[in-house]
Design an enzyme around this catalytic site. Structure first.
Site, PDB file in Angstrom:
ATOM      1  N   ASN A   9       0.945  -1.168   0.191  1.00  0.00           N
ATOM      2  CA  ASN A   9       0.063   0.168  -0.144  1.00  0.00           C
ATOM      3  C   ASN A   9       0.710   0.980  -0.270  1.00  0.00           C
ATOM      4  O   ASN A   9       1.246   1.556   1.097  1.00  0.00           O
ATOM      5  CB  ASN A   9      -0.978  -0.161   1.152  1.00  0.00           C
ATOM      6  CG  ASN A   9      -1.687   1.240   1.419  1.00  0.00           C
ATOM      7  OD1 ASN A   9      -1.836   1.956   0.436  1.00  0.00           O
ATOM      8  ND2 ASN A   9      -2.216   1.382   2.573  1.00  0.00           N
ATOM      9  N   LYS A  11       0.070   4.313  -0.209  1.00  0.00           N
ATOM     10  CA  LYS A  11      -0.729   5.375   0.058  1.00  0.00           C
ATOM     11  C   LYS A  11      -0.391   6.627  -0.769  1.00  0.00           C
ATOM     12  O   LYS A  11      -0.317   6.280  -2.136  1.00  0.00           O
ATOM     13  CB  LYS A  11      -0.240   5.742   1.628  1.00  0.00           C
ATOM     14  CG  LYS A  11      -0.250   4.700   2.381  1.00  0.00           C
ATOM     15  CD  LYS A  11      -0.195   4.901   3.847  1.00  0.00           C
ATOM     16  CE  LYS A  11      -0.273   3.653   4.608  1.00  0.00           C
ATOM     17  NZ  LYS A  11      -0.592   3.844   6.058  1.00  0.00           N
ATOM     18  N   HIS A  95      -9.872   1.391   4.686  1.00  0.00           N
ATOM     19  CA  HIS A  95      -8.520   1.416   5.464  1.00  0.00           C
ATOM     20  C   HIS A  95      -8.826   2.316   6.469  1.00  0.00           C
ATOM     21  O   HIS A  95      -9.618   3.348   6.211  1.00  0.00           O
ATOM     22  CB  HIS A  95      -7.429   2.102   4.458  1.00  0.00           C
ATOM     23  CG  HIS A  95      -6.036   2.080   5.201  1.00  0.00           C
ATOM     24  ND1 HIS A  95      -5.758   2.971   6.102  1.00  0.00           N
ATOM     25  CD2 HIS A  95      -5.111   1.247   4.966  1.00  0.00           C
ATOM     26  CE1 HIS A  95      -4.489   2.763   6.306  1.00  0.00           C
ATOM     27  NE2 HIS A  95      -3.943   1.643   5.770  1.00  0.00           N
ATOM     28  N   GLU A  97      -7.241   4.986   7.518  1.00  0.00           N
ATOM     29  CA  GLU A  97      -6.955   6.449   7.279  1.00  0.00           C
ATOM     30  C   GLU A  97      -8.325   6.904   6.443  1.00  0.00           C
ATOM     31  O   GLU A  97      -8.709   8.112   6.404  1.00  0.00           O
ATOM     32  CB  GLU A  97      -5.862   6.554   6.360  1.00  0.00           C
ATOM     33  CG  GLU A  97      -4.536   6.343   7.246  1.00  0.00           C
ATOM     34  CD  GLU A  97      -3.480   5.844   6.512  1.00  0.00           C
ATOM     35  OE1 GLU A  97      -3.255   5.816   5.165  1.00  0.00           O
ATOM     36  OE2 GLU A  97      -2.447   5.408   7.270  1.00  0.00           O
ATOM     37  N   GLU A 167      -5.692  -4.590  10.591  1.00  0.00           N
ATOM     38  CA  GLU A 167      -4.549  -3.461  10.847  1.00  0.00           C
ATOM     39  C   GLU A 167      -5.156  -2.838  12.117  1.00  0.00           C
ATOM     40  O   GLU A 167      -5.912  -1.786  12.002  1.00  0.00           O
ATOM     41  CB  GLU A 167      -4.473  -2.571   9.641  1.00  0.00           C
ATOM     42  CG  GLU A 167      -4.207  -3.146   8.234  1.00  0.00           C
ATOM     43  CD  GLU A 167      -3.820  -2.145   7.295  1.00  0.00           C
ATOM     44  OE1 GLU A 167      -2.403  -2.289   6.999  1.00  0.00           O
ATOM     45  OE2 GLU A 167      -4.403  -1.287   7.017  1.00  0.00           O
ATOM     46  N   GLY A 173       1.850   2.695  10.832  1.00  0.00           N
ATOM     47  CA  GLY A 173       2.954   4.000  10.648  1.00  0.00           C
ATOM     48  C   GLY A 173       3.491   4.170  11.784  1.00  0.00           C
ATOM     49  O   GLY A 173       4.278   5.286  11.913  1.00  0.00           O
ATOM     50  N   SER A 211       2.968  -1.706  10.500  1.00  0.00           N
ATOM     51  CA  SER A 211       4.583  -1.833  10.786  1.00  0.00           C
ATOM     52  C   SER A 211       4.962  -3.018  10.562  1.00  0.00           C
ATOM     53  O   SER A 211       5.991  -3.425  11.170  1.00  0.00           O
ATOM     54  CB  SER A 211       4.874  -1.199  12.388  1.00  0.00           C
ATOM     55  OG  SER A 211       4.309   0.044  12.404  1.00  0.00           O
TER      56      SER A 211
HETATM   57  P1  PGA Z   1       2.491   0.599   7.721  1.00  0.00           P
HETATM   58  O1  PGA Z   1       1.094   0.976   7.166  1.00  0.00           O
HETATM   59  O2  PGA Z   1       3.052  -0.684   7.080  1.00  0.00           O
HETATM   60  O3  PGA Z   1       3.115   1.889   7.439  1.00  0.00           O
HETATM   61  O4  PGA Z   1       1.993   0.522   9.352  1.00  0.00           O
HETATM   62  C1  PGA Z   1       0.296  -0.285   6.798  1.00  0.00           C
HETATM   63  C2  PGA Z   1      -1.218  -0.041   6.269  1.00  0.00           C
HETATM   64  O5  PGA Z   1      -1.536   1.141   6.512  1.00  0.00           O
HETATM   65  O6  PGA Z   1      -1.529  -0.451   5.420  1.00  0.00           O
END
Ligand code: PGA
Length: 248
Positions: A9, A11, A95, A97, A167, A173, A211
């Site tokens: 992803n 983003k 997601h 976000e 997640e 993140g 992460s």
């Molecule tokens: P990350 O994001 O690996 O940077 O924690 C995962 C995601 O949001 O899909």
């Protein structure tokens, strides 16, 4: 032979230059990988065609969102039909976000799942609890509630196209990963729920995200109910992403 799925992803990151560089490196390094892992690249939709052109066959592509509407006067949105038209086979839906920054509710998530399925895309449905919810002991209820509402309207033939990504919001993140045991426990809860919903639960891929890095991927992927990963930050570094795919 691995049946795992590793999805990148990206983003809202990248540029045409980065797409070229990253795609070129991933393609070169993963061409030699023969562990059977399915690699899905999910760039910003504007770059999907460029990734498609650069990466060639052997990879799946996805988009990070689609509209819950079919088409027409919906300025700024992209439809599921368009995503399928330009070569996507997966779409991230719900997601955290999107839920947090764009107010996507469980209802919208379930409409998007239906729209994706109607156009032949596999929805990669994202669920996860916040730290407050976890600390209050509600993690399982929150996550299972999200799964149930997202998938409420699907038909018996749709299960084969569904992927769920757990997640935990506090792990995205942040550099904090759920322990492999905690992640496994939640994946088991989700699989048990899917069985109660009438799904062929053992065959629905459950990915972990939050992460995931080269140094924790192998332990996560070794868990019996973790069928792969959804990778954010580490998917923007070709070497890290390739190492994660190698762990699958
Ligand atoms: P990350 O994001 O690996 O940077 O924690 C995962 C995601 O949001 O899909």
């Amino acid at each position: 032979m691995s049946h795992k799925i590793v999805a990148a992803n990206w983003k809202m990151n990248g540029s045409l230059d980065l797409v070229k560089e990253l795609t070129g490196e991933i393609k070169a390094q993963l061409a030699k990988l023969d562990n059977g892992v399915k690699v899905v690249i999910i760039p910003p939709a504007l770059y999907l065609r460029d990734v498609h052109r650069e990466i060639g066959s052997g990879f799946e592509l996805g988009v990070q969102n689609v509209s819950q509407w079919e088409d027409g006067a919906v300025t700024g949105e992209l439809s599921a039909a368009m995503a399928a038209d330009v070569g996507a086979s997966y779409v991230l839906i719900g997601h955290s976000e999107r839920r947090q920054l764009f107010g996507e509710t469980d209802e919208v998530v379930s409409e998007k799942v239906a729209k994706a399925l109607a156009h032949g895309l596999s929805p990669l449905v994202c669920v996860g609890e916040t730290l407050d919810e976890r600390d209050a002991g509600h993690a399982v209820d929150v996550v299972c509630g999200q799964v149930e509402k997202a998938l409420a309207g699907i038909g018996p033939d749709d299960w084969k196209n569904i992927v769920v990504a757990y997640e935990p919001v506090w792990a995205i993140g942040t550099g904090k990963t759920a322990t492999a045991e905690d992640a496994q426990r939640m994946h088991r809860e989700i699989r048990d729920l899917l069985a109660r919903l009438g799904a062929p639960a053992d065959t629905v891929p459950l990915l972990y995200g939050g992460s995931v890095k080269p140094d924790n991927a192998a332990e996560l992927f070794a868990q019996p109910d973790i069928d792969g990963g959804l990778i954010g930050g580490a998917s923007l570094k070709a070497d890290d992403f390739v190492r994660i795919c190698q762990s699958a």
